[in-house]
Design a protein around this motif. Sequence first.
Motif, PDB file in Angstrom:
ATOM      1  N   PRO A  49       0.844  -1.317   0.013  1.00 43.98           N
ATOM      2  CA  PRO A  49      -0.099  -0.074  -0.030  1.00 43.98           C
ATOM      3  C   PRO A  49       0.805   1.164  -0.228  1.00 43.98           C
ATOM      4  CG  PRO A  49       0.009  -0.980   2.270  1.00 43.98           C
ATOM      5  CD  PRO A  49       0.565  -1.945   1.248  1.00 43.98           C
ATOM      6  N   THR A  50       2.149   1.126   0.527  1.00 46.51           N
ATOM      7  CA  THR A  50       2.882   2.476   0.625  1.00 46.51           C
ATOM      8  C   THR A  50       4.349   2.069   0.073  1.00 46.51           C
ATOM      9  OG1 THR A  50       1.781   3.061   2.540  1.00 46.51           O
ATOM     10  CG2 THR A  50       3.773   4.117   2.075  1.00 46.51           C
ATOM     11  N   LEU A  51       4.640   2.994  -0.779  1.00 43.36           N
ATOM     12  CA  LEU A  51       5.922   2.886  -1.420  1.00 43.36           C
ATOM     13  C   LEU A  51       6.988   4.023  -1.313  1.00 43.36           C
ATOM     14  CD1 LEU A  51       7.949   1.511  -3.646  1.00 43.36           C
ATOM     15  CD2 LEU A  51       6.439   2.710  -5.361  1.00 43.36           C
ATOM     16  N   VAL A  52       8.063   3.944  -0.765  1.00 41.50           N
ATOM     17  CA  VAL A  52       8.764   4.844  -0.631  1.00 41.50           C
ATOM     18  C   VAL A  52      10.152   4.637  -1.493  1.00 41.50           C
ATOM     19  CG1 VAL A  52      10.845   5.834   0.846  1.00 41.50           C
ATOM     20  CG2 VAL A  52       8.473   5.048   1.900  1.00 41.50           C
ATOM     21  N   ALA A  77       0.406   5.037  -2.908  1.00 38.02           N
ATOM     22  CA  ALA A  77       0.599   6.013  -1.763  1.00 38.02           C
ATOM     23  C   ALA A  77       2.164   6.299  -1.902  1.00 38.02           C
ATOM     24  CB  ALA A  77       0.223   5.634  -0.227  1.00 38.02           C
ATOM     25  N   LEU A  78       2.637   7.122  -2.608  1.00 36.93           N
ATOM     26  CA  LEU A  78       4.222   7.314  -2.770  1.00 36.93           C
ATOM     27  C   LEU A  78       4.773   8.438  -1.898  1.00 36.93           C
ATOM     28  CD1 LEU A  78       6.616   7.047  -4.505  1.00 36.93           C
ATOM     29  CD2 LEU A  78       6.038   8.901  -6.000  1.00 36.93           C
ATOM     30  N   ARG A  79       5.848   8.004  -1.426  1.00 36.42           N
ATOM     31  CA  ARG A  79       6.655   9.054  -0.762  1.00 36.42           C
ATOM     32  C   ARG A  79       8.095   8.978  -1.383  1.00 36.42           C
ATOM     33  NH1 ARG A  79       5.074   6.330   5.102  1.00 36.42           N
ATOM     34  NH2 ARG A  79       2.651   6.848   4.906  1.00 36.42           N
ATOM     35  N   VAL A  80       8.483  10.161  -1.602  1.00 30.99           N
ATOM     36  CA  VAL A  80       9.951  10.231  -2.232  1.00 30.99           C
ATOM     37  C   VAL A  80      10.778  10.906  -1.407  1.00 30.99           C
ATOM     38  CG1 VAL A  80      11.215  11.671  -3.872  1.00 30.99           C
ATOM     39  CG2 VAL A  80       8.628  11.151  -4.511  1.00 30.99           C
ATOM     40  N   ALA A  81      12.189  10.104  -1.067  1.00 31.19           N
ATOM     41  CA  ALA A  81      12.935  10.509  -0.072  1.00 31.19           C
ATOM     42  C   ALA A  81      14.191  10.647  -0.577  1.00 31.19           C
ATOM     43  CB  ALA A  81      13.334   8.974   0.913  1.00 31.19           C
ATOM     44  N   ALA A  82      14.607  11.780  -0.020  1.00 26.45           N
ATOM     45  CA  ALA A  82      16.032  12.161   0.010  1.00 26.45           C
ATOM     46  C   ALA A  82      16.595  12.691  -1.600  1.00 26.45           C
ATOM     47  CB  ALA A  82      17.160  11.468   0.578  1.00 26.45           C
ATOM     48  N   PRO A  83      15.866  13.424  -2.287  1.00 28.94           N
ATOM     49  CA  PRO A  83      16.229  13.778  -3.644  1.00 28.94           C
ATOM     50  C   PRO A  83      17.218  14.894  -3.488  1.00 28.94           C
ATOM     51  CG  PRO A  83      13.946  14.793  -3.121  1.00 28.94           C
ATOM     52  CD  PRO A  83      14.156  13.918  -1.858  1.00 28.94           C
ATOM     53  N   GLN A  84      18.451  14.500  -4.334  1.00 30.95           N
ATOM     54  CA  GLN A  84      19.407  15.414  -4.145  1.00 30.95           C
ATOM     55  C   GLN A  84      19.137  16.726  -4.932  1.00 30.95           C
ATOM     56  OE1 GLN A  84      22.583  14.391  -2.919  1.00 30.95           O
ATOM     57  NE2 GLN A  84      21.048  13.191  -2.085  1.00 30.95           N
TER      58      GLN A  84
END
Length: 114
Positions: A49-52, A77-84
Amino acid sequence: MSGSVDRPRLTVEQYAREGSWVVAARGELDADSIAPLDRATQAAVAAVPTLVVDLGAVTFADSSALNLLLVLHHSTALRVAAPQPQLMRVLHVTGADRVLNIYPSTDHACAAQA
């Protein structure tokens, strides 16, 4: 003959964490290299259900990466982590930073409440 070894321009690691599925990319994201990330994220969309998507180790990203993130945003349900900074600039200029759920780290993305 040279002793160099061809290395993939992009590698992908996947793991479960705090009720989320994390797909971490490392390397360059462009039209020629994005296939492993695309396959991994599409499989995750069908299963969790949740994708990081952890982009902390992405050294280059073009419009292919932006397109994939927007498609995923509409699919799960997308969460984007730590984009440079380079990718964050693309997200800001295109307005995608106002659409996507962006977190400073994988820790923050996994801990966020749905």
